[in-house]
Design an enzyme around this catalytic site. Sequence first.
Site, PDB file in Angstrom:
ATOM      1  N   LYS A 207       0.826  -1.214   0.000  1.00 13.31           N
ATOM      2  CA  LYS A 207       0.000   0.000   0.000  1.00 13.31           C
ATOM      3  C   LYS A 207       0.861   1.265   0.000  1.00 13.31           C
ATOM      4  CE  LYS A 207      -2.853   3.223   0.454  1.00 13.31           C
ATOM      5  NZ  LYS A 207      -3.946   3.633  -0.396  1.00 13.31           N
ATOM      6  N   CYS A 261      -2.960  11.440   0.488  1.00 13.28           N
ATOM      7  CA  CYS A 261      -2.240  10.164   0.410  1.00 13.28           C
ATOM      8  C   CYS A 261      -0.791  10.325  -0.021  1.00 13.28           C
ATOM      9  CB  CYS A 261      -2.972   9.235  -0.536  1.00 13.28           C
ATOM     10  SG  CYS A 261      -4.705   9.061  -0.087  1.00 13.28           S
TER      11      CYS A 261
HETATM   12  N1  SAJ Z   1      -0.480  14.431  -9.924  1.00  5.44           N
HETATM   13  C1  SAJ Z   1       0.549  14.970 -10.684  1.00  5.44           C
HETATM   14  N2  SAJ Z   1       0.984  14.268 -11.767  1.00  5.44           N
HETATM   15  C2  SAJ Z   1       0.443  13.071 -12.133  1.00  5.44           C
HETATM   16  C3  SAJ Z   1      -0.610  12.536 -11.357  1.00  5.44           C
HETATM   17  C4  SAJ Z   1      -1.048  13.229 -10.247  1.00  5.44           C
HETATM   18  O1  SAJ Z   1       1.088  16.042 -10.402  1.00  5.44           O
HETATM   19  O2  SAJ Z   1       0.888  12.512 -13.137  1.00  5.44           O
HETATM   20  C5  SAJ Z   1      -0.943  15.139  -8.720  1.00  5.44           C
HETATM   21  C6  SAJ Z   1      -2.415  15.452  -8.716  1.00  5.44           C
HETATM   22  O3  SAJ Z   1      -2.671  16.670  -9.340  1.00  5.44           O
HETATM   23  C7  SAJ Z   1      -2.721  15.492  -7.235  1.00  5.44           C
HETATM   24  C8  SAJ Z   1      -1.753  14.471  -6.634  1.00  5.44           C
HETATM   25  O4  SAJ Z   1      -0.783  14.252  -7.626  1.00  5.44           O
HETATM   26  O5  SAJ Z   1      -2.440  16.753  -6.683  1.00  5.44           O
HETATM   27  C9  SAJ Z   1      -2.387  13.163  -6.195  1.00  5.44           C
HETATM   28  O6  SAJ Z   1      -3.214  12.660  -7.200  1.00  5.44           O
HETATM   29  P1  SAJ Z   1      -3.522  11.105  -7.490  1.00  5.44           P
HETATM   30  O7  SAJ Z   1      -4.136  11.022  -8.813  1.00  5.44           O
HETATM   31  O8  SAJ Z   1      -2.329  10.284  -7.237  1.00  5.44           O
HETATM   32  O9  SAJ Z   1      -4.716  10.688  -6.543  1.00  5.44           O
HETATM   33  P2  SAJ Z   1      -5.032  10.496  -4.993  1.00  5.44           P
HETATM   34  O10 SAJ Z   1      -4.001  11.023  -4.080  1.00  5.44           O
HETATM   35  O11 SAJ Z   1      -6.393  11.019  -4.917  1.00  5.44           O
HETATM   36  O12 SAJ Z   1      -5.128   8.893  -4.807  1.00  5.44           O
HETATM   37  C10 SAJ Z   1      -4.017   8.043  -4.581  1.00  5.44           C
HETATM   38  C11 SAJ Z   1      -4.231   6.823  -5.474  1.00  5.44           C
HETATM   39  N3  SAJ Z   1      -3.021   6.020  -5.498  1.00  5.44           N
HETATM   40  C12 SAJ Z   1      -2.488   5.605  -6.661  1.00  5.44           C
HETATM   41  O13 SAJ Z   1      -2.947   5.874  -7.741  1.00  5.44           O
HETATM   42  C13 SAJ Z   1      -1.258   4.763  -6.559  1.00  5.44           C
HETATM   43  C14 SAJ Z   1      -5.419   6.028  -4.957  1.00  5.44           C
HETATM   44  O14 SAJ Z   1      -5.577   4.818  -5.687  1.00  5.44           O
HETATM   45  C15 SAJ Z   1      -5.230   5.687  -3.465  1.00  5.44           C
HETATM   46  O15 SAJ Z   1      -6.319   4.951  -2.955  1.00  5.44           O
HETATM   47  C16 SAJ Z   1      -5.151   6.997  -2.717  1.00  5.44           C
HETATM   48  O16 SAJ Z   1      -3.995   7.701  -3.184  1.00  5.44           O
HETATM   49  C17 SAJ Z   1      -5.069   6.684  -1.242  1.00  5.44           C
HETATM   50  O17 SAJ Z   1      -6.072   6.872  -0.548  1.00  5.44           O
HETATM   51  O18 SAJ Z   1      -4.035   6.155  -0.773  1.00  5.44           O
END
Ligand code: SAJ
Length: 430
Positions: A207, A261
């Site tokens: 995780k 997260c």
């Molecule tokens: N972001 C970027 N570049 C990217 C992708 C995202 O800058 O290429 C930024 C987004 O704008 C955002 C942040 O990262 O600010 C986080 O976004 P995220 O799409 O990773 O989504 P979270 O944090 O909502 O969800 C993550 C997810 N983990 C993964 O994809 C590995 C989700 O599946 C988890 O359940 C969640 O964390 C959690 O609760 O742990």
Amino acid sequence: VFRRVAVVGLGYVGFPAAVSFALAGLKVYGVDVDPAKVEAVNSGSCPSEEPDVCRAYRVAFSRGLLEATTDYSKTALADAIVFAVPTPVKRRRPDTSILESAVAEAARHARPGTLFSIESTIPPGTTRALARVIEAASGGRLVAGSSLYLAHVPERIAPGKSLEEMRRIPRLVGGLDGESTRRALELYSLINESPVAVTAEEAELAKIAENTYRDLNIAFANFLAMTAERLGVDAWKVIRAANTHPRVNIHLPGAGVGGPCLTKDPYMLAAAGNSLPGAEIVTVARAVNDHMPAHTVEILAHALAREGIRLGEATVAVLGAAYKGGIGDTRESPSAKIVERLLGQGAAVRVHDPYTGESFGASRAPSVEDAVRGANAVVIATDHPEYKSLNWAELARLMATPIIVDGRRVLEPEQAEEAGLKYYGVGYPW
Ligand code: SAJ
């Protein structure tokens, strides 16, 4: 066979879980410390902002399958107790005290043979430590290996897609022992299409690895973006080109990484790997991503200076308050850091977001037009889908100076220039 389940913590994760179990036909007791939330859930008012979750909630509620309570003694009625309470990281140290108290409180009431399932993200070793907490709190009624079943089944859902992802993304089911895994698999098969059996320790590390991997990959993209800016190359074209290699998948650079997260879980891995060679990789990546809001403001200051305008006397429209596109969730949002920085410099700031009224102390604009009218610059902080289809030529005409700082590559530079905007952005030479 599972007929009744208690879900402790009715938040972003626990509420969709409670609703999912109810839709699978189980009687669900939702336990939460917040009496207002409990009252809402019991009176037909949905505490979630997700339409899917609320639709499912109304079905569950009308069938009488969901009952909320502040009273832990209801856990005595449950065949399984699911925990989805916060496990915050404070000053980079994981704090599991809320989870420990919740688990201990439930252990005082639970019947022998109950399955305890931990969905909260936890530092490695926590599941096994919780077995001792449960045994002690139960006064010896619940003993691992005979009368207690315990598993770590980490949540993997992203806000906005909770219900669908809870069903579709394979669920890691990590029991403390074989029988715990077997029982937890049976429970989660009711709400997940393809649960995967692992050990508790494997689930814990997997995780935090998932989210750290994503954070590291984005940090790499951000470092690459700043390097490309210096070299006078468009980072987005570079990444698209590199990603045509079948073994390469560089994520997207941008105005920062937010949410509850990715900003937190990497520190759990860093703490577990503390002092090992390379442990800094995690904290360095966090630092790169944390720097991106400041970098975005730096690009803005430069763009304004080119027009002879100081940041402190500028009017700036910030599009997006949420931490990512398509949702109104502002937890740890990079937009907050951008707005605070701008306000700190003395700029006049207006914030627009179609999904939330949050504006971080700046004024709130009810529409994009209101945000940009008379502004010296617009900063795109969040990649909301709505921003892609705006009439940028018209918006450019409303502005005092048509500067755009695109933190999410919502527009292609050529498209922006055609619309009469002066295009700047993360990963674009300036
Ligand atoms: N972001 C970027 N570049 C990217 C992708 C995202 O800058 O290429 C930024 C987004 O704008 C955002 C942040 O990262 O600010 C986080 O976004 P995220 O799409 O990773 O989504 P979270 O944090 O909502 O969800 C993550 C997810 N983990 C993964 O994809 C590995 C989700 O599946 C988890 O359940 C969640 O964390 C959690 O609760 O742990």
